[in-house]
Enzyme design. Structure first.
Site, mmCIF file in Angstrom:
data_model
loop_
_atom_site.group_PDB
_atom_site.id
_atom_site.type_symbol
_atom_site.label_atom_id
_atom_site.label_comp_id
_atom_site.label_asym_id
_atom_site.label_seq_id
_atom_site.Cartn_x
_atom_site.Cartn_y
_atom_site.Cartn_z
ATOM 1 N N PHE A 156 -2.844 -59.977 69.632
ATOM 2 C CA PHE A 156 -4.354 -59.312 69.675
ATOM 3 C C PHE A 156 -5.331 -58.712 70.794
ATOM 4 O O PHE A 156 -4.925 -59.885 71.550
ATOM 5 C CB PHE A 156 -5.282 -60.607 68.109
ATOM 6 C CG PHE A 156 -6.961 -59.728 68.194
ATOM 7 C CD1 PHE A 156 -7.173 -59.352 66.993
ATOM 8 C CD2 PHE A 156 -7.087 -59.629 69.855
ATOM 9 C CE1 PHE A 156 -8.300 -58.859 67.144
ATOM 10 C CE2 PHE A 156 -9.251 -59.636 69.447
ATOM 11 C CZ PHE A 156 -9.028 -58.841 68.320
ATOM 12 N N GLU A 157 -5.371 -57.835 70.999
ATOM 13 C CA GLU A 157 -6.307 -57.389 71.774
ATOM 14 C C GLU A 157 -7.192 -56.259 72.506
ATOM 15 O O GLU A 157 -6.487 -55.768 71.762
ATOM 16 C CB GLU A 157 -5.554 -56.995 73.741
ATOM 17 C CG GLU A 157 -4.696 -58.549 74.142
ATOM 18 C CD GLU A 157 -4.039 -57.808 75.341
ATOM 19 O OE1 GLU A 157 -3.465 -57.170 75.532
ATOM 20 O OE2 GLU A 157 -3.611 -58.590 76.098
ATOM 21 N N VAL A 158 -8.374 -56.684 72.307
ATOM 22 C CA VAL A 158 -9.307 -55.544 72.317
ATOM 23 C C VAL A 158 -9.511 -55.094 73.789
ATOM 24 O O VAL A 158 -9.798 -56.097 74.043
ATOM 25 C CB VAL A 158 -10.981 -55.614 72.023
ATOM 26 C CG1 VAL A 158 -11.301 -54.202 71.603
ATOM 27 C CG2 VAL A 158 -10.246 -55.672 70.435
ATOM 28 N N HIS A 162 -1.183 -60.750 81.470
ATOM 29 C CA HIS A 162 -2.590 -60.433 80.818
ATOM 30 C C HIS A 162 -3.853 -61.119 81.125
ATOM 31 O O HIS A 162 -5.211 -60.853 81.905
ATOM 32 C CB HIS A 162 -2.839 -59.877 79.527
ATOM 33 C CG HIS A 162 -2.103 -58.955 79.611
ATOM 34 N ND1 HIS A 162 -2.447 -57.571 77.676
ATOM 35 C CD2 HIS A 162 -1.015 -57.289 79.817
ATOM 36 C CE1 HIS A 162 -1.356 -56.583 78.026
ATOM 37 N NE2 HIS A 162 -1.110 -56.678 79.537
#
Ligand SMILES: Nc1nc2c(ncn2[C@@H]2O[C@H](COP(=O)(O)OP(=O)(O)O)[C@@H](O)[C@H]2O)c(=O)[nH]1
Ligand SMILES: [Mg+2]
Length: 414
Positions: A300-302, A337
């Site tokens: 999950f990443e925004v 990241h």
């Protein structure tokens, strides 16, 4: 005589039926509004609605105050989620993005329904699907039917999914064999390594992604357990956030033994990329000497694509790639990241979406606080919430940001 009686009876029956139809139509109380649960809210498409569905085009400037977002139940527009129509307000230059194989189709269908039902059916953001092989017709047909925005399907260029020429193949093969014997998860997989390298350094530069500024990564077979009343992309843009997560944890050290040494080399070579007021203390307990293995879970990443495409991030990725740890070890895109965000973003540019509930096997983020869960109509079990358990790093994120932990967190520590 008998035939005339039947005819008479038929006439009577027809008259009664016609009377009933006319009665039901004239007695109908429909007047352009629906009786809804939660007190009955006017349908935005009916007359008298105050909801303004006109909105600025993507990229056009707007005054956020003209389109307030409902962040809490007392805010206007909270109950708009009960309608199927589009949510009011501007849309960001943003897309969902998924890396998947054709064989992931049904797991992907599950994820799309979760995202659409809880959020995107009212926002209609695009969805980009990427694959190292061409997507087949069945994959495209079903996913296009499920996504409410536009869908795009891209094949990954070979250079983004292969061994760079400086990698020593024998050395890489020996590592895979050794990791297999040590039973390290995905330790012997070549494709998993390509996947991690692609997610670390290339997805944001795929031609289909160049059109967008923000992304929301979605993997096959994930769940979203709470309603999302506002636009997380817009939250990111208006609050100058560059990276957002919902789950954090410690990485398996066997997969990244020299990642921090490589990172320290990068820091030495590029001190100009390390920002003041960063989240180094999320990553290290000794001021940067060693890595504590904390990372944001990147399934999950925004986040901001412009940031990932910046010289700063690309220099970091290229430095790591030269060192070869994607193949000589099994570096994951999550620590890559996270370390980049931790060193090269300001603390306040990283956001924790407490109100977005999420599951990817085997961890759950379920918002702490019963009122919030009820307001958001969550169907997660708070006992499953991972945030405050010993293997999560979210507590550390709260501490380094001086944030107060939500009420009741102590009861979820084991
Ligand atoms: N196209 C393609 N996608 C892959 C491949 N391997 C993994 N993925 C995708 O990469 C993401 C992460 O893989 P996944 O198997 O879920 O790994 P995990 O979450 O770390 O267990 C998912 O979106 C997968 O669909 C591959 O070989 N080809
Ligand atoms: Mg996965």
């Amino acid at each position: 005589m008998a035939a005339g009686g039947t005819r008479y009876l038929r006439f009577i029956l027809f008259a009664v039926f016609a009377f009933l139809v006319v009665y039901l139509i004239t007695q109908s109380t429909y007047n352009g509004t629906y009786d809804l649960p939660n007190g009955g809210v006017p349908n935005p498409s009916s007359s008298g609605s105050k909801i303004n569905l006109n909105r600025p085009a993507v990229g056009e400037s707007y005054n956020p105050a003209d389109y307030p977002m409902p962040m809490t139940p007392s805010d206007e527009g909270w109950n708009d989620i009960l309608f199927n129509g589009p949510a009011p307000g501007p849309r960001m230059n943003a897309t969902f993005v998924t890396l998947a194989r054709n064989s992931d189709l049904w797991d992907m269908a599950n994820s799309i329904r979760e995202v659409e039902d809880r959020f995107n059916r009212r926002y209609n953001y695009d969805w980009v699907f990427l694959n190292d092989k061409p997507f087949d017709a069945a994959f495209k047909k079903l996913t296009t039917s499920l996504v409410s925005g536009k869908t795009y399907y891209g094949e990954i260029p070979k250079e983004h999914w292969s061994f760079p020429e400086w990698i020593d193949q024998d050395k890489a093969a020996k590592v895979r064999q050794d990791m297999k014997e040590r039973k390290i998860i995905y330790g012997d997989s070549v494709s998993y390594r390509h996947m991690c390298r692609f997610e670390s350094g290339f997805f944001f530069r795929h031609p289909l992604m160049l059109n967008y500024e923000y992304y929301w990564r979605v993997e096959p077979n994930v769940k979203f357990y709470c309603d999302i009343h506002y636009d997380p992309f817009r939250y990111m843009v208006e609050n100058k956030k560059k990276y957002a997560f919902v789950l954090s944890l410690y990485e398996y050290i066997e997969t990244i033994p020299t990642l921090w040494e490589s990172t320290k080399k990068f820091i030495k070579n590029h001190p100009e990329h390390i920002v003041e007021g960063n989240s180094l203390d999320f990553l290290s307990d000794d001021g940067g000497e060693t890595y504590n293995r904390c990372h944001f879970w990147s399934n999950f990443e925004v986040g901001s694509l412009s940031w990932l495409r910046s010289r700063q991030y690309l220099d970091y990725f290229e430095s790591l790639d030269q060192d070869g740890g994607f193949f000589y070890e099994r570096w994951g895109d999550a620590p890559v990241h996270s370390i980049a965000a931790g060193l090269m973003l300001k603390k306040e540019e990283i956001h924790f979406f407490n109100d977005i509930s999420y599951w990817h096997v085997p961890f759950t983020h379920c918002p702490t606080g019963e009122k919030l869960r009820l307001d958001l109509k969550c169907n997660c079990n708070p006992k499953d919430n991972f945030d405050w358990k010993g293997y999560s790093c979210t507590s550390r994120y709260y501490d380094i940001n001086g944030m107060e932990k939500p009420e009741g967190y102590e009861n979820q520590q084991d």
